[in-house]
Design a protein around this motif. Structure first.
Motif, PDB file in Angstrom:
ATOM      1  N   SER A 149       0.833  -1.211   0.000  1.00 40.36           N
ATOM      2  CA  SER A 149       0.000   0.000   0.000  1.00 40.36           C
ATOM      3  C   SER A 149       0.866   1.259   0.000  1.00 40.36           C
ATOM      4  O   SER A 149       0.541   2.236  -0.681  1.00 40.36           O
ATOM      5  CB  SER A 149      -0.979   0.000   1.171  1.00 40.36           C
ATOM      6  OG  SER A 149      -0.314   0.079   2.398  1.00 40.36           O
ATOM      7  N   ARG A 150       1.979   1.240   0.742  1.00 39.77           N
ATOM      8  CA  ARG A 150       2.862   2.412   0.737  1.00 39.77           C
ATOM      9  C   ARG A 150       3.530   2.594  -0.613  1.00 39.77           C
ATOM     10  O   ARG A 150       3.755   3.733  -1.047  1.00 39.77           O
ATOM     11  CB  ARG A 150       3.915   2.300   1.844  1.00 39.77           C
ATOM     12  CG  ARG A 150       3.342   2.528   3.212  1.00 39.77           C
ATOM     13  CD  ARG A 150       4.395   2.525   4.276  1.00 39.77           C
ATOM     14  NE  ARG A 150       3.802   2.668   5.595  1.00 39.77           N
ATOM     15  CZ  ARG A 150       4.505   2.669   6.710  1.00 39.77           C
ATOM     16  NH1 ARG A 150       5.829   2.553   6.679  1.00 39.77           N
ATOM     17  NH2 ARG A 150       3.902   2.789   7.870  1.00 39.77           N
ATOM     18  N   LEU A 151       3.851   1.507  -1.280  1.00 40.19           N
ATOM     19  CA  LEU A 151       4.439   1.590  -2.620  1.00 40.19           C
ATOM     20  C   LEU A 151       3.431   2.231  -3.573  1.00 40.19           C
ATOM     21  O   LEU A 151       3.770   3.142  -4.333  1.00 40.19           O
ATOM     22  CB  LEU A 151       4.866   0.211  -3.107  1.00 40.19           C
ATOM     23  CG  LEU A 151       5.550   0.120  -4.456  1.00 40.19           C
ATOM     24  CD1 LEU A 151       6.841   0.927  -4.480  1.00 40.19           C
ATOM     25  CD2 LEU A 151       5.851  -1.344  -4.793  1.00 40.19           C
ATOM     26  N   SER A 152       2.189   1.789  -3.495  1.00 40.56           N
ATOM     27  CA  SER A 152       1.139   2.344  -4.356  1.00 40.56           C
ATOM     28  C   SER A 152       0.894   3.823  -4.050  1.00 40.56           C
ATOM     29  O   SER A 152       0.853   4.656  -4.963  1.00 40.56           O
ATOM     30  CB  SER A 152      -0.150   1.548  -4.157  1.00 40.56           C
ATOM     31  OG  SER A 152      -1.201   2.117  -4.893  1.00 40.56           O
ATOM     32  N   ARG A 153       0.769   4.148  -2.776  1.00 43.17           N
ATOM     33  CA  ARG A 153       0.544   5.550  -2.385  1.00 43.17           C
ATOM     34  C   ARG A 153       1.752   6.414  -2.719  1.00 43.17           C
ATOM     35  O   ARG A 153       1.610   7.564  -3.126  1.00 43.17           O
ATOM     36  CB  ARG A 153       0.234   5.644  -0.898  1.00 43.17           C
ATOM     37  CG  ARG A 153      -1.121   5.096  -0.545  1.00 43.17           C
ATOM     38  CD  ARG A 153      -1.401   5.232   0.939  1.00 43.17           C
ATOM     39  NE  ARG A 153      -2.611   4.513   1.271  1.00 43.17           N
ATOM     40  CZ  ARG A 153      -2.744   3.734   2.338  1.00 43.17           C
ATOM     41  NH1 ARG A 153      -1.756   3.595   3.199  1.00 43.17           N
ATOM     42  NH2 ARG A 153      -3.882   3.109   2.568  1.00 43.17           N
ATOM     43  N   GLY A 154       2.936   5.864  -2.536  1.00 46.25           N
ATOM     44  CA  GLY A 154       4.160   6.594  -2.855  1.00 46.25           C
ATOM     45  C   GLY A 154       4.243   6.919  -4.337  1.00 46.25           C
ATOM     46  O   GLY A 154       4.643   8.019  -4.720  1.00 46.25           O
ATOM     47  N   ARG A 155       3.875   5.943  -5.165  1.00 43.25           N
ATOM     48  CA  ARG A 155       3.859   6.184  -6.619  1.00 43.25           C
ATOM     49  C   ARG A 155       2.914   7.326  -6.957  1.00 43.25           C
ATOM     50  O   ARG A 155       3.237   8.216  -7.754  1.00 43.25           O
ATOM     51  CB  ARG A 155       3.407   4.927  -7.364  1.00 43.25           C
ATOM     52  CG  ARG A 155       4.402   3.823  -7.427  1.00 43.25           C
ATOM     53  CD  ARG A 155       3.771   2.640  -8.147  1.00 43.25           C
ATOM     54  NE  ARG A 155       4.618   1.475  -8.119  1.00 43.25           N
ATOM     55  CZ  ARG A 155       4.194   0.244  -7.883  1.00 43.25           C
ATOM     56  NH1 ARG A 155       2.922   0.002  -7.652  1.00 43.25           N
ATOM     57  NH2 ARG A 155       5.039  -0.765  -7.887  1.00 43.25           N
ATOM     58  N   LYS A 156       1.716   7.276  -6.368  1.00 42.42           N
ATOM     59  CA  LYS A 156       0.707   8.309  -6.645  1.00 42.42           C
ATOM     60  C   LYS A 156       1.177   9.679  -6.154  1.00 42.42           C
ATOM     61  O   LYS A 156       1.034  10.674  -6.856  1.00 42.42           O
ATOM     62  CB  LYS A 156      -0.625   7.940  -5.999  1.00 42.42           C
ATOM     63  CG  LYS A 156      -1.318   6.785  -6.688  1.00 42.42           C
ATOM     64  CD  LYS A 156      -2.576   6.371  -5.961  1.00 42.42           C
ATOM     65  CE  LYS A 156      -3.156   5.120  -6.613  1.00 42.42           C
ATOM     66  NZ  LYS A 156      -4.189   4.516  -5.784  1.00 42.42           N
ATOM     67  N   GLN A 157       1.731   9.713  -4.948  1.00 41.16           N
ATOM     68  CA  GLN A 157       2.221  10.978  -4.397  1.00 41.16           C
ATOM     69  C   GLN A 157       3.364  11.525  -5.254  1.00 41.16           C
ATOM     70  O   GLN A 157       3.405  12.711  -5.556  1.00 41.16           O
ATOM     71  CB  GLN A 157       2.676  10.779  -2.946  1.00 41.16           C
ATOM     72  CG  GLN A 157       2.971  12.077  -2.239  1.00 41.16           C
ATOM     73  CD  GLN A 157       3.419  11.865  -0.807  1.00 41.16           C
ATOM     74  OE1 GLN A 157       4.433  11.227  -0.566  1.00 41.16           O
ATOM     75  NE2 GLN A 157       2.670  12.421   0.141  1.00 41.16           N
ATOM     76  N   PHE A 158       4.265  10.636  -5.673  1.00 38.57           N
ATOM     77  CA  PHE A 158       5.380  11.061  -6.514  1.00 38.57           C
ATOM     78  C   PHE A 158       4.859  11.622  -7.832  1.00 38.57           C
ATOM     79  O   PHE A 158       5.287  12.690  -8.271  1.00 38.57           O
ATOM     80  CB  PHE A 158       6.345   9.902  -6.777  1.00 38.57           C
ATOM     81  CG  PHE A 158       7.520  10.303  -7.606  1.00 38.57           C
ATOM     82  CD1 PHE A 158       8.665  10.800  -6.997  1.00 38.57           C
ATOM     83  CD2 PHE A 158       7.482  10.231  -8.989  1.00 38.57           C
ATOM     84  CE1 PHE A 158       9.749  11.211  -7.758  1.00 38.57           C
ATOM     85  CE2 PHE A 158       8.555  10.631  -9.760  1.00 38.57           C
ATOM     86  CZ  PHE A 158       9.699  11.119  -9.137  1.00 38.57           C
TER      87      PHE A 158
END
Length: 171
Positions: A149-158
């Motif tokens: 989930s952090r990888l997914s959210r991190g991608r979106k935030q980036f």
């Protein structure tokens, strides 16, 4: 690399030096994702090398050397952040930061640095270091689903921040 680890565990100093030499770029990238000060980064890496040298005999499986080494580095980075070791005058910090950006940074790194730390480190470990999600979970002592989930959210935030970057610079 597994053979080098086995030799290093038997106190072969040359094998240990070669192992660290192969990992030094990766160590820098991970430390850089936690710390902004070059002296702190150097301290974290130095402490990691010393800890690794002293404790390599406790490493159970040679194939997990890089994961184990990265975990030690992250712990050392967190120790430095907790202690707030580095203090320098505001003018000096601004000058160092300016020189660093001019010489070493690009737009991509600026956006990466602006990300929340919990996302930034996972993106660095996944994309920069090539660790698998399960390995990242072990390194960071998190659940696999949390890493996902952090990888997914991190991608979106980036992506959001990266797309906004040019318009922020114009303003």
């Amino acid at each position: 690399m597994i053979q080098l680890v086995r030799r290093a565990k038997k106190k072969d100093d040359q094998a240990f030096v070669e192992l660290i030499d192969r990992c030094k770029g990766d160590l820098y990238k991970v430390a850089r994702s936690y710390l902004n000060n070059e002296d702190d980064i150097a301290d974290a890496i130095q402490e990691t090398v010393i800890d690794c040298y002293e404790k390599i005999g406790s490493l159970r499986e040679a194939k997990y050397f890089k994961t184990w080494l990265t975990r030690i580095l992250i712990n050392n980075c967190n120790d430095i952040l907790r202690c707030g070791r580095r203090e320098c005058p505001l003018e000096e910090a601004a000058q160092i930061r300016g020189e660093s950006r001019e010489l070493e940074r690009c737009e991509f790194e600026d956006v990466l640095d602006a990300l929340d730390e919990k996302y930034r480190i996972i993106l660095v470990l996944y994309y920069g270091e090539g660790f698998k999600i399960r390995e990242i979970a072990q390194i960071l002592e998190l659940e696999v689903n949390t890493v996902k989930s952090r990888l997914s959210r991190g991608r979106k935030q980036f992506e959001h921040m990266y797309c906004m970057e040019p318009s922020m610079q114009r303003g």
